[in-house]
Design an enzyme around this catalytic site. Structure first.
Site, mmCIF file in Angstrom:
data_model
loop_
_atom_site.group_PDB
_atom_site.id
_atom_site.type_symbol
_atom_site.label_atom_id
_atom_site.label_comp_id
_atom_site.label_asym_id
_atom_site.label_seq_id
_atom_site.Cartn_x
_atom_site.Cartn_y
_atom_site.Cartn_z
ATOM 1 N N HIS A 29 37.668 46.980 21.155
ATOM 2 C CA HIS A 29 39.073 46.666 20.855
ATOM 3 C C HIS A 29 39.914 47.941 20.851
ATOM 4 C CE1 HIS A 29 38.251 42.444 20.168
ATOM 5 N NE2 HIS A 29 37.102 42.866 19.666
ATOM 6 N N ASP A 35 44.690 51.174 25.807
ATOM 7 C CA ASP A 35 45.148 50.985 27.186
ATOM 8 C C ASP A 35 46.627 50.600 27.085
ATOM 9 O OD1 ASP A 35 45.864 50.060 29.688
ATOM 10 O OD2 ASP A 35 43.938 49.078 30.068
ATOM 11 N N ARG A 38 48.250 48.125 29.621
ATOM 12 C CA ARG A 38 47.901 46.742 29.279
ATOM 13 C C ARG A 38 48.716 46.241 28.093
ATOM 14 N NH1 ARG A 38 44.053 43.575 25.656
ATOM 15 N NH2 ARG A 38 44.908 44.931 24.047
ATOM 16 N N GLY A 62 41.664 33.923 22.353
ATOM 17 C CA GLY A 62 40.865 35.152 22.278
ATOM 18 C C GLY A 62 41.684 36.263 21.654
ATOM 19 N N ASP A 84 39.430 33.154 17.945
ATOM 20 C CA ASP A 84 38.432 34.059 18.537
ATOM 21 C C ASP A 84 37.065 33.696 17.980
ATOM 22 O OD1 ASP A 84 38.940 37.063 20.080
ATOM 23 O OD2 ASP A 84 36.910 36.490 19.456
ATOM 24 N N GLU A 113 36.671 26.070 22.984
ATOM 25 C CA GLU A 113 36.260 24.776 23.532
ATOM 26 C C GLU A 113 35.626 23.890 22.461
ATOM 27 O OE1 GLU A 113 35.755 27.767 24.733
ATOM 28 O OE2 GLU A 113 35.990 27.835 26.910
ATOM 29 N N GLU A 128 44.817 37.540 26.806
ATOM 30 C CA GLU A 128 44.406 38.663 27.653
ATOM 31 C C GLU A 128 42.961 38.360 28.024
ATOM 32 O OE1 GLU A 128 42.572 40.941 29.166
ATOM 33 O OE2 GLU A 128 42.642 42.555 27.665
ATOM 34 N N GLU A 137 33.698 37.865 34.010
ATOM 35 C CA GLU A 137 33.667 37.357 32.622
ATOM 36 C C GLU A 137 34.174 35.922 32.539
ATOM 37 O OE1 GLU A 137 35.615 39.637 29.571
ATOM 38 O OE2 GLU A 137 34.000 41.090 29.497
ATOM 39 N N HIS A 276 42.126 50.334 31.755
ATOM 40 C CA HIS A 276 40.671 50.354 31.548
ATOM 41 C C HIS A 276 39.949 49.489 32.584
ATOM 42 C CE1 HIS A 276 41.447 46.526 29.544
ATOM 43 N NE2 HIS A 276 40.147 46.305 29.539
#
Ligand SMILES: C[S@@+](CC[C@H](N)C(=O)[O-])C[C@H]1O[C@@H](n2cnc3c(N)ncnc32)[C@H](O)[C@@H]1O
Length: 340
Positions: A29, A35, A38, A62, A84, A113, A128, A137, A276
């Site tokens: 994190h 970053d 971002r 997330g 998350d 989900e 993100e 991913e 990154h």
């Protein structure tokens, strides 16, 4: 601030446990937060378009440490639901409370989900989800699930458009260090490693002056409408040599675009600021001897691996047509790569 842990990590397949555990540690994190390209892209997209957020219900898919949720709350959201699966959410709870957003942000631990949000619909989804080669991913699948289950008709997704690009680079020195290294290791032949080193794309920072072809946008999609199936693609490309030089590899990079009157783009090309995600480098077994104006025609295909859908199987095929009569420079090639 409600909290509801709906997914027991131990019940997930090992690959999923491993994936979520990688986000438990603060180090990953820290890298994302540092970053600035971002993180400031997300912040600008929200702060410059506050009209979109005023009194809206937002879902942060997330949420990690909660940074995007706090941007959304400061941009004027009525309430933010932040989900998350990783244990980092424990720190997010402390941070949200410490910064006075307890009443605005509800943090829920669980796999998106598997959980049920306390609301039936949301107006905006922020996430993100982007990985190396954009799709590595496959967290985008989770955003599409959230879109189909919770987003109101006409709701917004940040970011919502993506473009992927390919280009050719001169990379002789680095190819030597990464590939030819195995030919002679302290006097021993280690060449069995060459195939595996070639098949695994390298994530690295490429200098802009290494580009020796025009870039080509080979894939674009709109997150408002794209389906999971469409993310497995096979696209054609055409590159033109901009100089006389040797071409050792292809690179892939991407950009993500946010909705709003004030458009914000998060770019990851070698001509842009560092991120990154760097660039993804695909070495070729040939070296292409390019002269200015030569054309490389090819195709690139990518699909999730059948055993682990977070991993990608990528195939690049190409045909170099040289401008001169020297046909020895013409080359065709086809290579399979694996992002594991
Ligand atoms: C790339 S990080 C982004 C973190 C944060 N939003 C930020 O911008 O700093 C993605 C986060 O999504 C979480 N995540 C991925 N898939 C998820 C899912 N299906 N359900 C819940 N969380 C998920 C991961 O645990 C990770 O913390």
């Amino acid at each position: 601030m409600a909290s509801d842990s709906a997914t027991d990590k131990a019940t997930l397949p090992f690959t999923e446990q491993h994936y979520f555990s990688s986000y438990d540690h603060f180090g990953i994190h820290e890298e994302m937060l540092k970053d600035t390209t971002r993180t400031l892209s997300y912040r600008s997209a929200m702060y410059k378009n506050k009209d979109l957020f005023k009194d809206k219900i937002v879902l942060d898919v997330g949420c990690g440490t909660g940074i995007l949720s706090m941007f959304a709350a400061k941009a004027g959201a009525k309430h933010v639901y932040s989900v998350d699966m990783s244990n980092i959410i424990e720190k997010a709870k402390e941070i949200v409370s410490l910064n006075g957003f307890e009443d605005k942000i509800t943090l829920i631990q669980g796999k998106l989900e598997d959980i049920t949000l306390p609301v039936d619909t949301v107006d905006i989804i922020v996430s993100e989800w982007m990985g190396y080669f954009l799709l590595y991913e496959s967290m985008l699948d989770t955003v599409l699930y959230a879109r189909d289950k919770y987003l109101v008709e006409g709701g917004l997704i940040l970011p919502d458009k993506c473009n992927m690009y390919i280009a050719g680079i001169e990379d002789g020195q680095y190819k030597g260090e990464k590939i030819h290294f195995w030919e002679d290791v302290y006097g021993f032949d280690y060449s069995p490693f060459i195939d595996v080193a070639m098949a695994e794309p390298l994530v690295d920072t490429v200098e802009n002056n290494s580009l020796i072809t025009t870039p080509y946008k080979f894939f674009e999609f709109d997150i408002n409408t794209v389906t999971k199936e469409q993310l497995a693609f096979h696209s054609k490309f055409e590159l033109e040599a901009i100089d006389n030089d040797l071409c050792h590899a292809y690179i892939v990079y991407w950009d993500a675009i946010f909705p709003g009157k004030e458009t914000v783009t998060l770019p990851t090309g070698p001509m842009n600021n560092y991120t990154h995600w760097k660039q993804t480098v695909f070495y070729m077994d040939h070296v292409l001897d390019l002269k200015k104006g030569d054309k490389i025609q090819g195709s690139i295909a990518s699909r999730p691996n059948s055993h682990n859908p977070r991993e990608l199987d990528i195939e690049i095929e190409w045909n170099l047509e040289t401008t001169s009569k020297d046909k020895s420079r013409d080359k065709t090639g086809k290579y399979n790569y694996f992002m594991r």
